[in-house]
Scaffold this motif. Sequence first.
Motif, mmCIF file in Angstrom:
data_model
loop_
_atom_site.group_PDB
_atom_site.id
_atom_site.type_symbol
_atom_site.label_atom_id
_atom_site.label_comp_id
_atom_site.label_asym_id
_atom_site.label_seq_id
_atom_site.Cartn_x
_atom_site.Cartn_y
_atom_site.Cartn_z
ATOM 1 N N ALA A 1 -78.265 -42.266 -31.467
ATOM 2 C CA ALA A 1 -79.516 -41.904 -32.135
ATOM 3 C C ALA A 1 -80.458 -43.107 -32.223
ATOM 4 N N MET A 2 -79.909 -44.273 -32.530
ATOM 5 C CA MET A 2 -80.758 -45.468 -32.615
ATOM 6 C C MET A 2 -81.294 -45.857 -31.249
ATOM 7 N N ALA A 3 -80.486 -45.683 -30.210
ATOM 8 C CA ALA A 3 -80.945 -46.016 -28.863
ATOM 9 C C ALA A 3 -82.122 -45.153 -28.438
ATOM 10 N N ALA A 4 -82.178 -43.924 -28.959
ATOM 11 C CA ALA A 4 -83.220 -42.973 -28.556
ATOM 12 C C ALA A 4 -84.453 -42.998 -29.455
ATOM 13 N N ARG A 5 -84.432 -43.789 -30.526
ATOM 14 C CA ARG A 5 -85.552 -43.718 -31.480
ATOM 15 C C ARG A 5 -86.828 -44.281 -30.848
ATOM 16 N N PRO A 6 -87.993 -43.749 -31.255
ATOM 17 C CA PRO A 6 -89.256 -44.256 -30.719
ATOM 18 C C PRO A 6 -89.760 -45.447 -31.518
ATOM 19 N N GLU A 7 -90.770 -46.113 -31.003
ATOM 20 C CA GLU A 7 -91.486 -47.128 -31.772
ATOM 21 C C GLU A 7 -92.161 -46.463 -32.971
ATOM 22 N N SER A 8 -92.250 -47.187 -34.084
ATOM 23 C CA SER A 8 -92.798 -46.600 -35.306
ATOM 24 C C SER A 8 -94.012 -47.340 -35.857
ATOM 25 N N PHE A 9 -94.642 -48.179 -35.060
ATOM 26 C CA PHE A 9 -95.835 -48.868 -35.561
ATOM 27 C C PHE A 9 -96.955 -47.889 -35.883
ATOM 28 N N ASP A 10 -97.014 -46.760 -35.171
ATOM 29 C CA ASP A 10 -98.038 -45.766 -35.487
ATOM 30 C C ASP A 10 -97.842 -45.214 -36.890
#
Length: 261
Positions: free
Chosen positions: A185-194
Amino acid sequence: MEIAYTRAGSGVPLVLLHAFPLSSEMWGAQRGGLSREAEVITVDQRGFGESTGPDAFADAPPDMNVVAEDLASVLDRLEPRRVVLGGLSMGGYVAMAFLRRHADRVRGLILANTKASADTPEAAANRLRIADSVERAGDCELLVTELEPKLLGGDSRRRDPELVRRVTSMLRAAPPDAVAWAQRAMAARPESFDVLRGLEVPVLVVAGEQDALMARAEAEAMASAVRDAELVLIPGAGHLSALEAPREFNAAASGFLKRFS
């Protein structure tokens, strides 16, 4: 899936999400130290701590959003209108996934020893390697070998051998299926700066001076992305700052909580 949680104290609801591959046990010093000014709610994420069972990952693809919705279900039961949400390491990833879906339920955010950037291809591949290896072995000895040396700062390792033993014990006790699922799950997470750039609530970013897993630049980037952010660097602490330096961590959190009293 029944998600386990604890509650202590009274005041502003403060929800704390644990690091990989630990459990809400890691927040013991926060449950005691912050309960005079907050209702401290600590959650065992799916598959960890008391949130285990044969159906923990049935029909649940590895995705941080699954854990975010688990948290939403806990808050539905507890009925706090809005919470201060805190997460350390993986807990920070869950917090950002929760904000993506439920920003209206958060009045403040604590991000400790975590990052908003996605994994590099190399880092994601390493997570998948560990997931596969732990599943094949049926135990978490690989984490003791590869992860444990990076979790605590050098000062903590020299000063507190009992903490080293405690962390090692927690790694060995981690359920292999939960470890594998969480790594994927962590490997697939997106960037969250937005997500951070869109926040209209105050944020406390906590970093460990000796964190070998999260560069200080990651903490600075998160703080820079938020309109109202405070960055606290804890001297001598590594990746598990809440365990290594509970007094300093609690002082930073306590000062932040005063904004909501």
